[in-house]
Write an enzyme that holds these catalytic residues in place. Structure first.
Site, PDB file in Angstrom:
ATOM      1  N   HIS A   1      -9.591   0.933   4.960  1.00  0.00           N
ATOM      2  CA  HIS A   1      -8.318   1.149   5.647  1.00  0.00           C
ATOM      3  C   HIS A   1      -8.542   2.094   6.834  1.00  0.00           C
ATOM      4  O   HIS A   1      -9.334   3.033   6.752  1.00  0.00           O
ATOM      5  CB  HIS A   1      -7.291   1.749   4.679  1.00  0.00           C
ATOM      6  CG  HIS A   1      -5.910   1.736   5.247  1.00  0.00           C
ATOM      7  ND1 HIS A   1      -5.485   2.681   6.157  1.00  0.00           N
ATOM      8  CD2 HIS A   1      -4.874   0.880   5.077  1.00  0.00           C
ATOM      9  CE1 HIS A   1      -4.228   2.405   6.499  1.00  0.00           C
ATOM     10  NE2 HIS A   1      -3.837   1.315   5.863  1.00  0.00           N
TER      11      HIS A   1
ATOM     12  N   SER B   1       3.263  -2.091  10.363  1.00  0.00           N
ATOM     13  CA  SER B   1       4.702  -2.104  10.627  1.00  0.00           C
ATOM     14  C   SER B   1       5.371  -3.431  10.246  1.00  0.00           C
ATOM     15  O   SER B   1       6.277  -3.902  10.946  1.00  0.00           O
ATOM     16  CB  SER B   1       4.996  -1.749  12.095  1.00  0.00           C
ATOM     17  OG  SER B   1       4.539  -0.440  12.371  1.00  0.00           O
TER      18      SER B   1
ATOM     19  N   LYS C   1       0.134   4.249  -0.267  1.00  0.00           N
ATOM     20  CA  LYS C   1      -0.527   5.421   0.331  1.00  0.00           C
ATOM     21  C   LYS C   1      -0.336   6.645  -0.562  1.00  0.00           C
ATOM     22  O   LYS C   1      -0.301   6.516  -1.776  1.00  0.00           O
ATOM     23  CB  LYS C   1      -0.025   5.629   1.759  1.00  0.00           C
ATOM     24  CG  LYS C   1      -0.143   4.338   2.595  1.00  0.00           C
ATOM     25  CD  LYS C   1       0.008   4.541   4.057  1.00  0.00           C
ATOM     26  CE  LYS C   1      -0.153   3.197   4.757  1.00  0.00           C
ATOM     27  NZ  LYS C   1      -0.083   3.287   6.195  1.00  0.00           N
TER      28      LYS C   1
ATOM     29  N   GLU D   1      -5.528  -5.262  10.497  1.00  0.00           N
ATOM     30  CA  GLU D   1      -4.557  -4.191  10.716  1.00  0.00           C
ATOM     31  C   GLU D   1      -4.875  -3.463  12.024  1.00  0.00           C
ATOM     32  O   GLU D   1      -5.698  -2.529  12.024  1.00  0.00           O
ATOM     33  CB  GLU D   1      -4.612  -3.188   9.561  1.00  0.00           C
ATOM     34  CG  GLU D   1      -4.247  -3.770   8.222  1.00  0.00           C
ATOM     35  CD  GLU D   1      -3.561  -2.730   7.343  1.00  0.00           C
ATOM     36  OE1 GLU D   1      -2.478  -3.020   6.848  1.00  0.00           O
ATOM     37  OE2 GLU D   1      -4.116  -1.629   7.189  1.00  0.00           O
TER      38      GLU D   1
ATOM     39  N   ASN E   1       0.874  -1.177   0.000  1.00  0.00           N
ATOM     40  CA  ASN E   1       0.000   0.000   0.000  1.00  0.00           C
ATOM     41  C   ASN E   1       0.909   1.224   0.000  1.00  0.00           C
ATOM     42  O   ASN E   1       1.502   1.549   1.020  1.00  0.00           O
ATOM     43  CB  ASN E   1      -0.885  -0.053   1.255  1.00  0.00           C
ATOM     44  CG  ASN E   1      -1.720   1.202   1.430  1.00  0.00           C
ATOM     45  OD1 ASN E   1      -1.780   2.053   0.541  1.00  0.00           O
ATOM     46  ND2 ASN E   1      -2.364   1.328   2.582  1.00  0.00           N
TER      47      ASN E   1
ATOM     48  N   GLY F   1       2.169   2.192  10.884  1.00  0.00           N
ATOM     49  CA  GLY F   1       3.084   3.334  10.780  1.00  0.00           C
ATOM     50  C   GLY F   1       3.768   3.707  12.086  1.00  0.00           C
ATOM     51  O   GLY F   1       4.351   4.775  12.199  1.00  0.00           O
TER      52      GLY F   1
ATOM     53  N   GLU G   1      -6.916   4.467   7.975  1.00  0.00           N
ATOM     54  CA  GLU G   1      -6.673   5.891   7.707  1.00  0.00           C
ATOM     55  C   GLU G   1      -7.898   6.522   7.053  1.00  0.00           C
ATOM     56  O   GLU G   1      -8.186   7.694   7.275  1.00  0.00           O
ATOM     57  CB  GLU G   1      -5.416   6.049   6.830  1.00  0.00           C
ATOM     58  CG  GLU G   1      -4.147   5.826   7.642  1.00  0.00           C
ATOM     59  CD  GLU G   1      -2.950   5.367   6.828  1.00  0.00           C
ATOM     60  OE1 GLU G   1      -2.982   5.427   5.593  1.00  0.00           O
ATOM     61  OE2 GLU G   1      -1.959   4.938   7.465  1.00  0.00           O
TER      62      GLU G   1
HETATM   63  P1  PGA Z   1       2.728   0.314   7.677  1.00  0.00           P
HETATM   64  O1  PGA Z   1       1.274   0.492   7.044  1.00  0.00           O
HETATM   65  O2  PGA Z   1       3.309  -0.955   7.128  1.00  0.00           O
HETATM   66  O3  PGA Z   1       3.494   1.528   7.248  1.00  0.00           O
HETATM   67  O4  PGA Z   1       2.550   0.237   9.170  1.00  0.00           O
HETATM   68  C1  PGA Z   1       0.445  -0.611   6.819  1.00  0.00           C
HETATM   69  C2  PGA Z   1      -0.854  -0.173   6.228  1.00  0.00           C
HETATM   70  O5  PGA Z   1      -1.333   0.906   6.587  1.00  0.00           O
HETATM   71  O6  PGA Z   1      -1.462  -0.860   5.387  1.00  0.00           O
END
Ligand code: PGA
Length: 253
Positions: free
Chosen positions: A95, A211, A12, A165, A10, A171, A97
């Site tokens: 997601h 992460s 982003k 997740e 992803n 993140g 976010e």
């Molecule tokens: P990250 O994000 O690996 O940077 O923690 C994962 C995601 O949001 O899908």
């Protein structure tokens, strides 16, 4: 039951068109070597077409990061499912976010899942609990709510991938331990099994996200119920993403 593992990146809100094409072209020769794992990249909307061309005749698949649930109309700035159909195979839905910064509720996520499926797109359906929910022992309750909201129409046999997740792991550099992720993903599989039967529960692919790095992927992939990873930050680094895909492919061979 044999489930083909998936490593999905992803990206982003990172990379313009040129950088996106460069990134995927640099990864491609190595990613092609790992045939026992499905590889997916999810660049921003504006780069989908260019990345699709770069992926021509490749085994690496393409996904979008979002969609709107209406087919067309006066929805300034939105992207409709029929616009993505034919352009990409997967679409990330729900997601955290999007839930957190753009006010996506379970009901909106539900409509988006329905619209994706109707248009032949395969959702990567994200669920996960927040830190305070985790700390107050509400993880399973939250996941159950998020799963059940779509269970009336989202038949998990039709290509939907679930991504667990935990919001506190995204993140933050603080990934769930492999044991924590396995316990929760096994729970998700039990819920799907109870809802939709053993065949579907045993076949649905469930990823871990939050992460994930080249250093922790091996432990995660050794778990029975974890079928791969949705990778954010590390998917933008060629060496890291290639290493994650390589390890996943070797472990689940
Ligand atoms: P990250 O994000 O690996 O940077 O923690 C994962 C995601 O949001 O899908």
């Amino acid at each position: 039951m044999k489930r083909i593992p998936v490593i999905a990146g992803n990206w982003k809100m990172n990379t313009g068109i040129d950088d996106a094409v460069k990134l995927v072209k640099t990864m491609l020769p190595d990613l092609e070597k790992f045939s026992s794992v499905e590889k997916v990249v999810c660049p921003p909307f504006v780069s989908l077409d260019a990345v699709k061309k770069a992926l021509k005749e490749s085994s690496v698949k393409l996904g979008a990061q979002n969609l709107f649930y209406e087919d067309k109309g006066a929805y300034t700035g939105e992207v409709a499912p029929p616009m993505l159909a034919g352009l990409c195979e997967y679409v990330i839905i729900g997601h955290s976010e999007r839930r957190q910064y753009f006010g996506e509720t379970d009901e909106i996520v539900d409509k988006k899942l329905k619209a994706a499926i109707k248009n032949g797109l395969k959702p990567i359906f994200c669920i996960g609990e927040k830190l305070e929910e985790n700390e107050s022992g509400k993880t399973e309750l939250v996941l159950l709510r998020q799963l059940l909201v779509c269970s009336d129409h989202a038949n998990f046999s039709n290509g939907i991938i679930i991504a667990y997740e935990p919001v506190w792991a995204i993140g933050t550099g603080r990934a769930a331990t492999a044991a924590q992720a396995e316990k929760t993903i096994a729970y998700i599989r039990r819920v799907v099994t109870e809802q939709q039967g053993g065949d579907i529960g045993g076949a649905v692919r469930i990823l871990y996200g939050g992460s994930v790095t080249a250093a922790n992927i091996a432990e995660l992939m050794k778990q029975l119920d974890i079928d791969g990873a949705l990778v954010g930050g590390a998917s933008l680094k060629v060496d890291d993403f290639v290493s994650i895909a390589r390890q996943a492919s070797e472990i689940k061979k």
